[in-house]
Design a protein around this motif. Structure first.
Motif, PDB file in Angstrom:
ATOM      1  N   THR A  75      33.387  24.881  60.052  1.00  0.00           N
ATOM      2  CA  THR A  75      32.572  24.157  61.024  1.00  0.00           C
ATOM      3  C   THR A  75      33.033  22.719  61.233  1.00  0.00           C
ATOM      4  OG1 THR A  75      30.697  25.499  60.276  1.00  0.00           O
ATOM      5  CG2 THR A  75      30.196  23.600  61.663  1.00  0.00           C
ATOM      6  N   TYR A  76      33.316  22.009  60.128  1.00  0.00           N
ATOM      7  CA  TYR A  76      33.576  20.576  60.225  1.00  0.00           C
ATOM      8  C   TYR A  76      35.012  20.177  59.884  1.00  0.00           C
ATOM      9  CZ  TYR A  76      28.489  20.453  60.431  1.00  0.00           C
ATOM     10  OH  TYR A  76      27.175  20.659  60.788  1.00  0.00           O
ATOM     11  N   PHE A  77      35.926  21.119  59.912  1.00  0.00           N
ATOM     12  CA  PHE A  77      37.323  20.773  59.680  1.00  0.00           C
ATOM     13  C   PHE A  77      37.802  19.711  60.673  1.00  0.00           C
ATOM     14  CE2 PHE A  77      38.948  24.289  56.874  1.00  0.00           C
ATOM     15  CZ  PHE A  77      39.761  23.484  56.079  1.00  0.00           C
ATOM     16  N   SER A  78      37.381  19.839  61.914  1.00  0.00           N
ATOM     17  CA  SER A  78      37.823  18.894  62.942  1.00  0.00           C
ATOM     18  C   SER A  78      37.400  17.473  62.597  1.00  0.00           C
ATOM     19  CB  SER A  78      37.256  19.300  64.304  1.00  0.00           C
ATOM     20  OG  SER A  78      37.694  18.432  65.323  1.00  0.00           O
ATOM     21  N   ASN A  79      36.206  17.304  62.035  1.00  0.00           N
ATOM     22  CA  ASN A  79      35.749  15.978  61.609  1.00  0.00           C
ATOM     23  C   ASN A  79      36.645  15.426  60.504  1.00  0.00           C
ATOM     24  OD1 ASN A  79      33.660  16.435  63.372  1.00  0.00           O
ATOM     25  ND2 ASN A  79      32.059  16.520  61.821  1.00  0.00           N
ATOM     26  N   ASP A 122      42.282  27.239  55.304  1.00  0.00           N
ATOM     27  CA  ASP A 122      41.878  28.386  56.121  1.00  0.00           C
ATOM     28  C   ASP A 122      40.965  27.891  57.234  1.00  0.00           C
ATOM     29  OD1 ASP A 122      41.221  30.851  57.129  1.00  0.00           O
ATOM     30  OD2 ASP A 122      40.729  31.753  55.215  1.00  0.00           O
ATOM     31  N   TRP A 123      41.509  27.027  58.084  1.00  0.00           N
ATOM     32  CA  TRP A 123      40.776  26.470  59.228  1.00  0.00           C
ATOM     33  C   TRP A 123      40.831  27.495  60.356  1.00  0.00           C
ATOM     34  CZ3 TRP A 123      42.097  20.955  61.522  1.00  0.00           C
ATOM     35  CH2 TRP A 123      41.262  20.690  62.608  1.00  0.00           C
ATOM     36  N   GLU A 124      39.672  28.072  60.696  1.00  0.00           N
ATOM     37  CA  GLU A 124      39.597  29.103  61.734  1.00  0.00           C
ATOM     38  C   GLU A 124      38.710  28.628  62.901  1.00  0.00           C
ATOM     39  OE1 GLU A 124      38.756  33.073  60.269  1.00  0.00           O
ATOM     40  OE2 GLU A 124      39.587  32.574  58.311  1.00  0.00           O
ATOM     41  N   TRP A 125      39.290  27.990  63.949  1.00  0.00           N
ATOM     42  CA  TRP A 125      40.689  27.679  64.185  1.00  0.00           C
ATOM     43  C   TRP A 125      40.768  26.305  64.804  1.00  0.00           C
ATOM     44  CZ3 TRP A 125      43.443  31.342  61.891  1.00  0.00           C
ATOM     45  CH2 TRP A 125      42.962  32.642  61.849  1.00  0.00           C
ATOM     46  N   PRO A 126      41.848  25.558  64.650  1.00  0.00           N
ATOM     47  CA  PRO A 126      41.995  24.282  65.352  1.00  0.00           C
ATOM     48  C   PRO A 126      42.015  24.486  66.879  1.00  0.00           C
ATOM     49  CG  PRO A 126      43.648  24.516  63.597  1.00  0.00           C
ATOM     50  CD  PRO A 126      42.992  25.850  63.769  1.00  0.00           C
ATOM     51  N   ASN A 127      41.149  23.744  67.575  1.00  0.00           N
ATOM     52  CA  ASN A 127      41.118  23.773  69.046  1.00  0.00           C
ATOM     53  C   ASN A 127      40.988  25.191  69.601  1.00  0.00           C
ATOM     54  OD1 ASN A 127      41.180  22.631  71.657  1.00  0.00           O
ATOM     55  ND2 ASN A 127      43.396  22.926  71.819  1.00  0.00           N
ATOM     56  N   PRO A 176      30.553  30.589  66.079  1.00  0.00           N
ATOM     57  CA  PRO A 176      29.758  29.728  66.960  1.00  0.00           C
ATOM     58  C   PRO A 176      29.216  28.521  66.208  1.00  0.00           C
ATOM     59  CG  PRO A 176      29.215  32.034  67.343  1.00  0.00           C
ATOM     60  CD  PRO A 176      30.124  32.008  66.156  1.00  0.00           C
ATOM     61  N   GLY A 177      29.314  27.346  66.837  1.00  0.00           N
ATOM     62  CA  GLY A 177      28.852  26.121  66.214  1.00  0.00           C
ATOM     63  C   GLY A 177      29.955  25.275  65.611  1.00  0.00           C
ATOM     64  N   ASN A 178      31.167  25.826  65.523  1.00  0.00           N
ATOM     65  CA  ASN A 178      32.291  25.047  64.992  1.00  0.00           C
ATOM     66  C   ASN A 178      32.588  23.856  65.895  1.00  0.00           C
ATOM     67  OD1 ASN A 178      32.549  26.934  62.983  1.00  0.00           O
ATOM     68  ND2 ASN A 178      34.621  27.583  63.524  1.00  0.00           N
ATOM     69  N   VAL A 179      32.905  22.728  65.282  1.00  0.00           N
ATOM     70  CA  VAL A 179      33.343  21.544  66.031  1.00  0.00           C
ATOM     71  C   VAL A 179      34.796  21.766  66.445  1.00  0.00           C
ATOM     72  CG1 VAL A 179      33.731  19.060  65.953  1.00  0.00           C
ATOM     73  CG2 VAL A 179      31.778  20.072  64.728  1.00  0.00           C
ATOM     74  N   ILE A 180      35.067  21.636  67.744  1.00  0.00           N
ATOM     75  CA  ILE A 180      36.414  21.870  68.280  1.00  0.00           C
ATOM     76  C   ILE A 180      36.793  20.699  69.178  1.00  0.00           C
ATOM     77  CG2 ILE A 180      37.830  23.409  69.706  1.00  0.00           C
ATOM     78  CD1 ILE A 180      35.895  25.665  68.983  1.00  0.00           C
ATOM     79  N   ARG A 181      38.004  20.206  68.994  1.00  0.00           N
ATOM     80  CA  ARG A 181      38.509  19.097  69.827  1.00  0.00           C
ATOM     81  C   ARG A 181      39.936  19.413  70.268  1.00  0.00           C
ATOM     82  NH1 ARG A 181      35.902  16.352  65.419  1.00  0.00           N
ATOM     83  NH2 ARG A 181      34.171  15.028  66.139  1.00  0.00           N
TER      84      ARG A 181
END
Length: 441
Positions: free
Chosen positions: A152-156, A197-202, A207-212
């Motif tokens: 969820t918060y890997f992007s942060n 195991d970041w599922e997935w960058p961008n 649902p609810g994962n932070v994506i940038r």
């Protein structure tokens, strides 16, 4: 009867070898150099929650012979907080400190046969991993961060230089230095490295994962920071601390979230998703882990092991840093109509199963063959399935696994990865098949 089964398997493998060799060349097979390295990576995921319903303890890895066939053991999973830190929280949905390091393991579940004392500094799975490493000193244990539910918060965590530095430092402090909450240094030496195991960058995951959009570049920068801090820590321990990552099978996800060859500058290797190509969320019974796209596939383009590996190679990945994921479970449908062998036929929904509809461990599926179900194979496409006229299960049995090991050897890949070890039977049949298939003579 045992000899008859052995002859049948030998015949299947021999035919599979002929078909594999005779297949048209792809990016992966062109220029492949078998046995190009002194050894192959054999990576298995151990699930934190497997100790419950599946009663799969760390001890079973030793008793079954699985541990001696592995080079790396990934512990699934470590969580990432909203403010971008590695942490352990016993709160619902946030973690399971009890399973990780608090549960007193009884003697009958202990690797060395000695029960944990309640309240000692290190109990639970972490304590058992320490005992497993004592028996298998060449085995590397990695903490795997994220997974489907905890990305969820890997992007942060990856967003800025400061956030990356703080995140990596927190992960090394918690897992490699072993500074557990309330027990400084208690888990030191349990973990040798980190698996991301970041599922997935961008790209959409749960649902609810932070994506940038900047996740793509930030993933590379996060790997660079992990490599920098792991190397610095290694100068104090006198050891190399591995860094790996779980990578997607979908070419579109590769392009959205990863900078191709750049990421492998920092990774010891990447494990490539070799499964979940199709499943009960779709209305057609299909393959979930075929080596090649089967003839007659209703989807164009479609997914396969070959598509995934070729996708990474064309994006600059070194072939010897690609480790192929092997499923120790199957995907299933029920209410399959249309006759024939069930493949590519319409289905009513996911098949009933032990823990999750449409998902069943190999150790359960192996008991269906001959008990109302017929085993079907497509040797050229490299997949197998079970069908009883109504219910359909796509899965990897020993013959399919061995065919994939031949593919790994022929194409010069780095080895095989298992999701997940608790799906194997008590004799570690699939794990041992990987060990045999990747033995360097």
């Amino acid at each position: 009867m045992r000899q008859l089964r052995h002859r049948r398997l030998t015949a299947v493998v021999a035919l599979a070898t002929v078909l594999l060799t005779a297949a048209p060349p792809t990016v992966a097979s062109a220029g492949g150099r078998p046995d190009r390295q002194p050894g192959y990576h054999r990576v298995g995921y151990f699930t934190q929650w497997g100790i419950y319903g599946r009663a799969f303890s760390v001890k079973k890895l030793d008793a079954s012979g699985a541990a001696s066939r592995l080079t790396h053991l990934n512990y699934a999973f470590g969580n990432v907080s909203e403010d971008g830190r590695c942490y352990v929280d016993g709160g619902p949905g946030e973690g399971d400190a009890w399973a990780d390091y608090q549960r007193p393991v009884p003697a009958e579940e202990s690797v060395d046969g000695v029960a944990d004392a309640p309240g000692q500094a290190l109990n639970g799975n972490f304590g058992q991993l320490a005992k497993l490493k004592a028996k298998h000193p060449d085995l590397k244990v990695l903490i795997s961060l994220g997974g489907w539910s905890w990305s969820t918060y890997f992007s942060n965590a990856a967003r800025t230089d400061a956030s990356r530095k703080a995140f990596v430092a927190s992960c090394i402090d918690l897992y490699l230095k072993g500074n557990l909450p309330g027990s400084p240094g208690a888990a030191a030496g349990v973990f040798d490295g980190v698996d991301l195991d970041w599922e997935w960058p961008n790209w959409d995951g749960e649902p609810g994962n932070v994506i940038r959009p900047e996740d793509r570049e930030n993933f590379t920068k996060l790997l660079a920071e992990f490599r920098r801090q792991l190397d610095a820590y290694g100068r104090t321990t006198g050891a190399h601390h591995p860094l790996t990552a779980f990578l997607p099978a979908n070419p579109a996800t590769m392009d959205a979230g990863y900078e191709g060859r750049k990421i492998f500058k920092y990774l010891d290797f990447g494990t490539v998703q070799g499964y979940d190509f199709h499943g009960g969320w779709e209305a057609v019974a299909n393959q979930q882990s075929a080596l090649r796209v089967p003839a007659g596939s209703p989807d164009n383009p479609d997914f396969s092991v070959e598509v995934a590996i070729d996708g990474w190679l064309t994006r600059g990945a070194p072939r010897d840093k690609l480790v192929l994921g092997i499923p120790f479970y199957g995907r299933g449908w029920t209410g399959v109509t249309g006759g024939g062998n069930g493949l590519f036929q319409p289905a009513a929904g996911p098949a009933p199963a032990t823990y999750e509809a449409g998902y069943e461990d190999y150790k359960q599926l192996k008991t269906l063959a001959g008990n109302g179900y017929t085993v079907h194979r497509d040797l050229r496409a490299g997949h197998a399935w079970l069908f009883d006229g109504t219910t359909f299960w796509t899965y990897d049995d020993p013959a399919v696994v061995l065919q994939k090991m031949l593919y790994i050897r022929r194409t010069g890949l780095g080895g095989a990865m298992i999701w997940s070890l608790d799906g194997d039977d008590d004799n570690a049949t699939l794990t041992k098949t990987i060990g045999v298939g990747l033995t360097t003579w």
